[in-house]
Write a protein that holds these residues in place. Structure first.
Motif, PDB file in Angstrom:
ATOM      1  N   MET A   1      43.456  29.788  49.850  1.00  0.00           N
ATOM      2  CA  MET A   1      43.015  29.542  48.462  1.00  0.00           C
ATOM      3  C   MET A   1      43.902  30.332  47.507  1.00  0.00           C
ATOM      4  SD  MET A   1      39.127  29.938  47.214  1.00  0.00           S
ATOM      5  CE  MET A   1      38.618  29.472  45.577  1.00  0.00           C
ATOM      6  N   ASN A   2      44.588  29.612  46.613  1.00  0.00           N
ATOM      7  CA  ASN A   2      45.444  30.311  45.656  1.00  0.00           C
ATOM      8  C   ASN A   2      44.610  31.034  44.624  1.00  0.00           C
ATOM      9  OD1 ASN A   2      47.898  29.575  46.768  1.00  0.00           O
ATOM     10  ND2 ASN A   2      47.868  27.590  45.692  1.00  0.00           N
ATOM     11  N   ARG A   3      45.151  32.119  44.160  1.00  0.00           N
ATOM     12  CA  ARG A   3      44.438  32.857  43.122  1.00  0.00           C
ATOM     13  C   ARG A   3      44.529  32.072  41.819  1.00  0.00           C
ATOM     14  NH1 ARG A   3      47.002  36.142  39.792  1.00  0.00           N
ATOM     15  NH2 ARG A   3      45.712  37.258  38.315  1.00  0.00           N
ATOM     16  N   PRO A   4      43.368  31.731  41.228  1.00  0.00           N
ATOM     17  CA  PRO A   4      43.418  30.989  39.968  1.00  0.00           C
ATOM     18  C   PRO A   4      44.062  31.848  38.888  1.00  0.00           C
ATOM     19  CG  PRO A   4      41.181  31.080  40.875  1.00  0.00           C
ATOM     20  CD  PRO A   4      42.012  32.049  41.650  1.00  0.00           C
TER      21      PRO A   4
ATOM     22  N   PRO B   1      44.192  33.396  35.460  1.00  0.00           N
ATOM     23  CA  PRO B   1      43.233  33.616  34.376  1.00  0.00           C
ATOM     24  C   PRO B   1      43.813  33.153  33.044  1.00  0.00           C
ATOM     25  CG  PRO B   1      44.158  35.699  35.152  1.00  0.00           C
ATOM     26  CD  PRO B   1      44.716  34.636  36.030  1.00  0.00           C
ATOM     27  N   PRO B   2      42.980  32.544  32.202  1.00  0.00           N
ATOM     28  CA  PRO B   2      43.484  32.082  30.908  1.00  0.00           C
ATOM     29  C   PRO B   2      43.920  33.243  30.023  1.00  0.00           C
ATOM     30  CG  PRO B   2      41.104  31.729  31.089  1.00  0.00           C
ATOM     31  CD  PRO B   2      41.563  32.278  32.392  1.00  0.00           C
TER      32      PRO B   2
ATOM     33  N   GLY C   1      43.651  33.409  23.121  1.00  0.00           N
ATOM     34  CA  GLY C   1      43.867  32.320  22.173  1.00  0.00           C
ATOM     35  C   GLY C   1      44.866  32.748  21.108  1.00  0.00           C
TER      36      GLY C   1
ATOM     37  N   LEU D   1      42.298  40.781  24.983  1.00  0.00           N
ATOM     38  CA  LEU D   1      42.273  41.609  26.188  1.00  0.00           C
ATOM     39  C   LEU D   1      43.329  41.188  27.203  1.00  0.00           C
ATOM     40  CD1 LEU D   1      38.386  41.757  26.543  1.00  0.00           C
ATOM     41  CD2 LEU D   1      39.883  43.695  26.018  1.00  0.00           C
ATOM     42  N   ALA D   2      43.599  39.887  27.283  1.00  0.00           N
ATOM     43  CA  ALA D   2      44.581  39.432  28.264  1.00  0.00           C
ATOM     44  C   ALA D   2      45.949  40.046  27.954  1.00  0.00           C
ATOM     45  CB  ALA D   2      44.652  37.909  28.274  1.00  0.00           C
TER      46      ALA D   2
ATOM     47  N   LEU E   1      46.004  43.787  28.808  1.00  0.00           N
ATOM     48  CA  LEU E   1      46.106  44.104  30.229  1.00  0.00           C
ATOM     49  C   LEU E   1      47.484  43.775  30.786  1.00  0.00           C
ATOM     50  CD1 LEU E   1      42.526  42.966  31.252  1.00  0.00           C
ATOM     51  CD2 LEU E   1      43.366  45.322  31.072  1.00  0.00           C
TER      52      LEU E   1
ATOM     53  N   CYS F   1      49.537  47.106  29.249  1.00  0.00           N
ATOM     54  CA  CYS F   1      49.087  48.499  29.217  1.00  0.00           C
ATOM     55  C   CYS F   1      49.528  49.321  30.426  1.00  0.00           C
ATOM     56  CB  CYS F   1      47.580  48.576  29.031  1.00  0.00           C
ATOM     57  SG  CYS F   1      46.685  47.934  30.451  1.00  0.00           S
TER      58      CYS F   1
ATOM     59  N   LEU G   1      49.028  52.288  34.668  1.00  0.00           N
ATOM     60  CA  LEU G   1      47.774  52.826  34.172  1.00  0.00           C
ATOM     61  C   LEU G   1      47.686  54.345  34.291  1.00  0.00           C
ATOM     62  CD1 LEU G   1      45.389  50.107  35.579  1.00  0.00           C
ATOM     63  CD2 LEU G   1      45.852  50.563  33.170  1.00  0.00           C
TER      64      LEU G   1
ATOM     65  N   ILE H   1      37.956  32.765  40.250  1.00  0.00           N
ATOM     66  CA  ILE H   1      38.525  34.041  40.708  1.00  0.00           C
ATOM     67  C   ILE H   1      37.588  34.690  41.727  1.00  0.00           C
ATOM     68  CG2 ILE H   1      39.156  36.381  39.996  1.00  0.00           C
ATOM     69  CD1 ILE H   1      40.019  35.080  37.259  1.00  0.00           C
TER      70      ILE H   1
ATOM     71  N   HIS I   1      37.794  32.928  44.984  1.00  0.00           N
ATOM     72  CA  HIS I   1      39.061  33.275  45.634  1.00  0.00           C
ATOM     73  C   HIS I   1      38.957  34.636  46.329  1.00  0.00           C
ATOM     74  CE1 HIS I   1      43.328  34.019  46.187  1.00  0.00           C
ATOM     75  NE2 HIS I   1      43.140  35.182  45.605  1.00  0.00           N
TER      76      HIS I   1
ATOM     77  N   LEU J   1      44.810  43.226  37.683  1.00  0.00           N
ATOM     78  CA  LEU J   1      44.391  43.675  36.366  1.00  0.00           C
ATOM     79  C   LEU J   1      44.241  42.489  35.402  1.00  0.00           C
ATOM     80  CD1 LEU J   1      43.790  46.384  35.061  1.00  0.00           C
ATOM     81  CD2 LEU J   1      46.181  46.474  34.295  1.00  0.00           C
TER      82      LEU J   1
ATOM     83  N   SER K   1      40.443  40.572  32.143  1.00  0.00           N
ATOM     84  CA  SER K   1      40.137  40.139  30.774  1.00  0.00           C
ATOM     85  C   SER K   1      39.044  39.072  30.769  1.00  0.00           C
ATOM     86  CB  SER K   1      41.403  39.632  30.073  1.00  0.00           C
ATOM     87  OG  SER K   1      41.829  38.413  30.641  1.00  0.00           O
ATOM     88  N   VAL K   2      39.122  38.157  31.737  1.00  0.00           N
ATOM     89  CA  VAL K   2      38.127  37.084  31.821  1.00  0.00           C
ATOM     90  C   VAL K   2      36.725  37.689  31.976  1.00  0.00           C
ATOM     91  CG1 VAL K   2      37.349  35.105  33.159  1.00  0.00           C
ATOM     92  CG2 VAL K   2      39.793  35.564  32.919  1.00  0.00           C
TER      93      VAL K   2
END
Lengths: 193, 240, 473
Positions: A1-4, A6-7, A10, A139-140, A143, A146, A149, C58, C61, C248, C252-253
Motif C-alpha cells: 500500500m503506497n503512502r497517500p 497528504p494534501p 490552500g 501547516l503543510a 512542516l 521547519c 527539528l 494515511i 496505510h 512529518l 498537517s492533515v
C-alpha cells in the motif's frame, strides 16, 4: 500500500493579513511595526505600561537590544539559562518566533540553547517578535520547512485556555493569560543597537 | 406511464394502511403504474439491526425473490429503502450467487420522495394542505440515503401549507427499532427532546418519510396530550 | 482480564444517568454547543472531505505496515537518546512505569491528560509504588479530586456542574468557596504550578508519533502538557501502537482535522513537537525520555478486518458530541474508559464482548457519528457487526430471541403475516382505548412506559389493495 500524499495548503492571497486576522481571533494581540527598532520600542513600552519588574527573555542576538533597554529601565532580567524556578518569577516572557502560520494564526517557537520553553510559558504575558516574511500559508508548508527539528517545536495559538469548568472559557489555565506578537513588517536587518 | 412496484413495508401494511394508500395515489398522480407484489412482507431490518443476521437473511432472500424483476421498487420508508440499498449487499457478501441480485435490487430501490424528485423529477404534485407543518428528517433517509432537499422541495410545492423549521431537526427521535424497547427510558428521553422542539416549532403537523419514527413521535405526542399531529409525507402529498 | 472483572450494567447505569438532573442539564448545554462549534469550524474548509479521506488513507496505510513504522520510530527515538519500551498489556505498561519511578527514586509525578494511561489504570499503581501523582489538566484534576473517571475524551469533567466543583475545592483543598470558573481555575493553577516545580517525572499521552523523525506530538489547550514535558527531569510518554504516522508531512492533515473536530478550533492552543530529550546547552526539557508503546488488545483488533478501522481513531470526541445516546447517558454509563460510539466499539473489542455485550446495542444507528468522524470510521457498521457477533455467540437475551423469533416467524409469508394481524386485532380489544394503547404487557411494556402504542388498522393495506383491484378501479 503506497503512502497517500497528504494534501498541501490552500492558496492564500495575503498570508500576513490572514495571519493577523486569525491571530487576533484567537486572542493574540497583533502589533504591526515597520522596523525592528520600532519593535524594541514597543516591547519596552509594554513593559513600562505594565510596570514590569522581572522579565524572562531568550538569550539570542535578536533579543539583545530589548534586554539592554529593559535593563537600562531598571527591569531585572532573569537568567535565561537559569532554572525553571527562577524563570517562574517573571511577569513577562519575551521571545522570538521562527514562524507564523496564516491559516491558524499560530506562532511557532523552537527550543534551543538560550531559548528555554519557560520563557513562553510561565509568565502571565508572552510577547513574541515575528518577521512577516516568516509567515507561511498553512501547516503543510510549515512542516515542509521547519526541519531539522529542535528538541521542542511548539505551535502557540492564543493564550493558555480551558473550558473544563462549567464550559466557561478561562484564559491563563496554566500558561500566559495574554499573548502578543510584534510583527515586523519591513525587511529584518538586525542592524539596531 | 412508469411502472413501479410498491414495497409498502410491514408497519404500513398493518398499522398505517392510509400511508400506503396515500403513496399509491401520489405515485399515480406522478404518472406511475403501481403494482403491489402480494408476496411481500418485511425487509428484515428489525432483525438485522438487533444482530439477528441469519433471520434477516431469510427475510432478505424473500424480498429479493419477490422484487427480482421489478423495474423500480418504491417504499414510503427511508429506513427500509436504506436497509435494502446499504445492507442487502452486505448480508450476501459471502454468497456470490445472491450478491449480484442483491446489488441489482438495491440499485432499483428508492424511498418515495427520493423516487419522485430524483428519478421522476417531480416536485409539484398539485397537493393542497392548509396547515402549519414541520419536518423531521429521519436518520436513515437523511444520512443513509442523503435525502435533504427532496422532501422539503415536495413540501414547499404544497398549496396553503405553511412550513416552519424544526429546531435541531437532524437529531434522532430515539426510535431505533428494538432499541426503543430495550433502552426504553433512554429512548423516551431522546423522544422527549424531539417533542419539545416539535412543540416549540409552532407546527400543527409534524411530518417525516418514515412511519417508524412517526409511530414513535405520535406515541409521544399522544402521551403528552399534545395537539400536534404526526403524518407521513405521502399523506400530505395526497391531500387535495 | 483482572482489570475488568464484571459485566457492565448498562441499563442500570443509564437509568441512574437519566435521573441525574444536573448531568442532564450539563450535557444538554454542552453537547449542542460542541456540535455547533464543530460544524462552524468544518464549514469554513472547502477541502474538508478531502482532508477526511486523506486522514483515513494515511491511517490505513500505517495500519497495513504497522510494525515497520513502529520499528522506525523506535530506532529514531533511540538515536536521539530516548528509550522505547514495549508493553503487551496494561499490567506490563504499569510495571514498566512503576519500575522507572522506583529505580529513579521518583516521589512526585505530574501527569497531563492521557486516555491511554486511564486505560491502563496507571495512577493507583504509581501511588502503590509510593509516588504522589497529580493530574494537571484542569478537568482531569477535578476528576482526580472527586475520585472519579473522565466522562468525555476531551472534556473529562463535562458531566459536573460548577457548583459541585466549588464544593469539591472547599472540601479537598481547604480554600474558601469560589463559585466563578475563572476563580476556580486560578486556585487550581496555583496549586498545580507548585506541583510542576516539585515534580521529578512527567507522564503524558501522545497524539501522534512521527516515525521518520522520532517526534512525539502532544496537542492541548491549557499548557499543562508543555509544563509536564519541559520541567520534570524524566518524561514518560505512553502511546497506543496505532498513534504512529510515517512522516512529518502527514501531521498537517491530522492537526487540521483534530482541533476542528474536537473543539471547533482552527488549531489547539499548544501543539508540541518533541524530538528527543533535552540537548546540550538547553535548560529545560527532560534529561530522560521514555516512550511506552502499548498494545493492550490493539494488534488483536488490527487482525479483525471488520473492526480494524476503529484503530484510525484520533480521540477527537466528535462522535461523542454528536451522539444523542451519549448526550443522555453521559460518559460514565458506558462503564469503561472510552464512551460514546467509539467506546461502544472499543470496549467490547478490548475488554471482551461478554463483559460489554450491551454496548453495541445502545445506539439507534442514526449515523450522526459516522457523518462527523474525521477519519471516517464506519461506527454504525461496526456496531451492527458486534451485534451480530453477540447474537452468534449466544449473548442475546431471552427477550431479544423471543421478539425477533416471533417477528421473523410471522413475516415469513403473507399468510402468516395476515394471521399475526388478525390475532393482534383480537388481542388489542383488551388493551386499546380510543384508537390507542396506553399500556402493553412485557416484553413491550417499555414502549408504553414512555409513549402510547398505535392499534392495528381494521383493514390492512393489502386488503384495501385487493378490494381496489377487484373494483377494477
Amino acid at each position: 500500500m503506497n503512502r497517500p500524499v497528504p494534501p498541501g495548503d490552500g492558496l492564500v492571497d495575503d498570508p500576513v493579513a490572514l495571519f493577523s486576522e486569525r491571530a487576533e481571533q484567537v486572542g493574540i494581540s497583533v502589533i504591526t511595526v515597520g522596523t525592528y527598532d520600532e519593535a524594541v520600542e514597543r516591547a519596552v513600552a509594554l513593559c513600562r505600561e505594565r510596570r514590569v519588574q522581572r522579565a524572562a527573555l531568550w538569550d539570542t542576538p535578536e533579543m539583545a537590544p530589548i534586554r539592554d533597554r529593559l535593563r537600562a529601565e531598571g527591569v531585572e532580567i532573569l537568567d535565561p539559562r537559569g532554572s525553571f524556578e527562577t524563570l517562574a518569577g517573571a511577569e513577562i516572557g519575551i521571545t522570538g518566533a521562527e514562524w507564523g502560520v496564516a491559516e491558524t494564526g499560530s506562532l511557532v517557537l523552537s527550543a534551543g540553547p538560550g531559548k528555554p520553553q519557560a520563557a513562553s510559558l510561565l509568565a502571565p504575558l508572552h510577547i513574541a517578535v515575528l518577521r512577516s516574511d516568516r509567515i507561511v500559508p498553512g501547516l503543510a508548508t510549515l512542516l515542509e520547512r521547519c526541519g531539522p527539528l529542535p528538541s521542542a517545536l511548539v505551535l502557540i495559538t492564543g493564550p493558555s485556555r480551558s473550558a473544563d469548568i462549567g464550559l466557561v472559557p478561562v484564559l491563563g489555565a496554566h500558561g500566559p493569560t495574554a499573548v502578543a506578537v510584534l510583527l515586523v513588517a519591513g525587511l529584518f536587518l538586525g542592524d539596531s543597537g | 406511464m412508469k411502472p413501479v412496484a410498491l414495497f409498502v413495508t410491514c408497519l404500513v401494511d398493518q398499522l398505517y394502511p392510509r400511508v400506503g394508500e396515500a403513496a399509491v395515489r401520489v405515485l399515480e398522480r406522478a404518472g406511475c403504474t403501481v403494482a403491489f407484489p402480494e408476496e411481500q412482507t418485511c425487509c428484515g431490518q428489525a432483525a438485522f439491526n438487533n444482530g439477528f443476521q441469519e433471520e434477516a437473511r431469510v427475510l432478505a432472500r424473500r424480498f429479493l425473490d419477490v422484487f427480482a424483476d421489478a423495474p423500480a421498487i418504491v417504499a414510503p420508508s427511508g429506513s427500509c429503502a436504506d436497509m435494502v440499498r446499504e445492507w442487502y449487499p452486505h448480508l450476501f457478501r459471502d454468497a456470490p450467487a445472491l450478491l449480484d441480485l442483491a446489488r441489482s435490487v438495491a440499485s432499483r430501490t428508492f424511498e418515495l420522495s427520493e423516487y419522485l424528485v430524483r428519478v421522476l423529477g417531480v416536485t409539484d404534485l398539485g397537493a393542497r394542505f392548509p396547515a402549519t407543518v414541520t419536518y423531521h428528517p429521519s436518520c436513515h433517509g437523511l444520512r443513509g440515503l442523503g435525502l435533504r432537499d427532496e422532501p422539503l422541495g415536495l413540501l414547499r410545492a404544497v398549496r396553503d401549507l405553511r412550513f416552519v423549521e424544526l429546531p435541531a431537526a437532524e437529531q434522532c427521535c430515539g426510535f431505533g427499532g428494538f432499541f426503543s424497547i430495550k433502552f426504553a427510558a433512554l429512548s423516551g428521553a431522546m423522544l422527549s427532546a424531539k417533542l419539545d422542539t416539535i412543540e416549540a416549532s409552532g407546527a400543527e403537523v409534524v411530518t417525516a418519510t418514515d412511519v417508524s419514527c412517526l409511530m414513535h413521535i405520535s406515541g409521544g405526542l399522544s402521551r403528552r396530550c399534545s395537539r400536534v399531529r404526526a403524518l407521513h409525507l405521502a399523506e400530505i402529498l395526497a391531500g387535495s | 482480564m483482572p482489570d475488568h472483572p464484571t459485566r457492565i450494567d448498562l441499563i442500570r447505569n443509564i437509568e441512574r444517568a437519566l435521573r441525574d438532573e444536573s448531568l442532564q442539564r450539563q450535557m444538554g448545554k454542552a453537547m449542542p454547543a460542541s456540535r455547533r462549534a464543530r460544524a462552524d469550524a468544518v464549514a469554513e474548509l472547502p477541502e474538508w472531505e478531502s482532508l477526511r479521506s486523506a486522514a483515513a488513507g494515511i491511517k490505513d496505510h500505517v495500519l497495513a505496515d504497522l510494525e515497520k513504522y513502529l520499528r522506525q520510530l523506535e530506532s529514531q527515538i533511540s538515536a536521539l537518546g530516548g528509550t522505547v519500551h514495549w508493553a503487551f498489556d496494561a499490567a506490563e505498561a504499569r510495571a514498566i512505569i512503576t519500575d522507572l519511578a522506583r529505580s529513579r527514586g521518583v516521589r512526585r509525578i505530574v501527569k497531563s491528560k492521557s486516555m491511554t494511561t486511564e486505560e491502563i489504570f496507571l495512577n493507583p499503581a504509581l501511588e502503590a509504588a509510593g509516588a504522589r501523582v497529580v493530574e494537571t489538566d484542569l478537568g482531569e484534576y477535578v476528576v482526580q479530586l472527586a475520585g472519579e473517571r473522565p466522562s468525555h475524551l476531551i472534556a473529562p469533567v463535562v458531566h459536573k456542574p460548577t457548583e459541585e466543583i466549588a464544593d469539591l475545592f472547599v472540601k479537598k483543598l481547604g480554600v474558601p468557596r469560589y463559585e466563578r470558573p475563572e476563580e476556580l481555575a486560578r486556585v487550581a493553577r496555583e496549586v498545580l504550578r507548585a506541583e510542576f516545580l516539585a515534580a521529578e517525572m512527567g507522564i503524558t499521552g501522545v497524539n501522534f508519533a512521527i516515525a521518520e523523525s522520532g517526534t512525539l506530538v502532544i496537542v492541548e489547550n491549557e499548557g499543562n502538557a508543555r509544563l509536564t514535558t519541559a520541567r520534570p527531569r524524566i518524561h514518560v510518554a505512553v502511546m497506543g501502537v496505532e498513534k504512529v504516522l510515517p512522516q512529518l508531512a502527514d501531521l498537517s492533515v491530522f492537526l487540521r482535522i483534530l482541533a476542528r473536530s474536537g473543539t471547533g478550533q482552527r488549531a489547539s492552543v499548544y501543539v508540541s513537537l518533541l524530538t528527543g530529550p533535552r540537548r546540550a546547552g538547553e535548560t529545560d526539557g527532560p534529561e530522560e525520555l521514555h516512550l511506552i508503546i502499548l498494545d493492550n488488545g490493539r494488534r488483536r483488533l488490527l487482525a479483525d478486518p471488520d473492526l480494524r478501522g476503529a484503530l484510525r481513531c484520533i480521540r477527537c470526541g466528535a462522535c461523542q458530541n454528536e451522539c444523542p445516546v451519549y448526550q443522555h447517558a453521559g460518559g460514565h454509563a458506558y462503564g469503561s474508559v472510552y464512551a460514546g460510539p467509539i467506546g461502544a466499539v472499543l470496549t467490547p473489542a478490548y475488554e471482551g464482548l461478554e463483559r460489554a455485550r450491551d454496548l453495541p446495542f445502545v445506539s439507534t444507528l442514526c449515523r450522526a457519528c459516522a457523518d462527523v468522524c474525521p477519519v471516517k470510521i464506519d461506527l454504525p457498521g461496526m456496531l451492527v457487526e458486534l451485534r451480530a457477533r453477540a447474537v452468534r455467540t449466544g449473548l442475546a437475551s431471552w427477550r431479544d430471541r423471543m421478539l425477533v423469533g416471533a417477528w421473523t416467524f410471522f413475516t415469513r409469508s403473507p399468510a402468516r403475516f395476515m394471521l399475526a394481524g388478525s390475532l393482534g386485532r383480537l388481542a388489542q380489544r383488551l388493551v386499546a382505548r380510543g384508537g390507542k394503547i396506553e399500556r402493553l404487557p412485557y416484553p413491550l411494556s417499555g414502549w408504553t412506559a414512555h409513549r402510547t402504542a398505535p392499534v392495528l388498522a381494521s383493514t390492512p393495506f393489502r386488503t384495501w389493495w385487493k378490494s381496489r383491484q377487484g373494483e377494477g378501479r
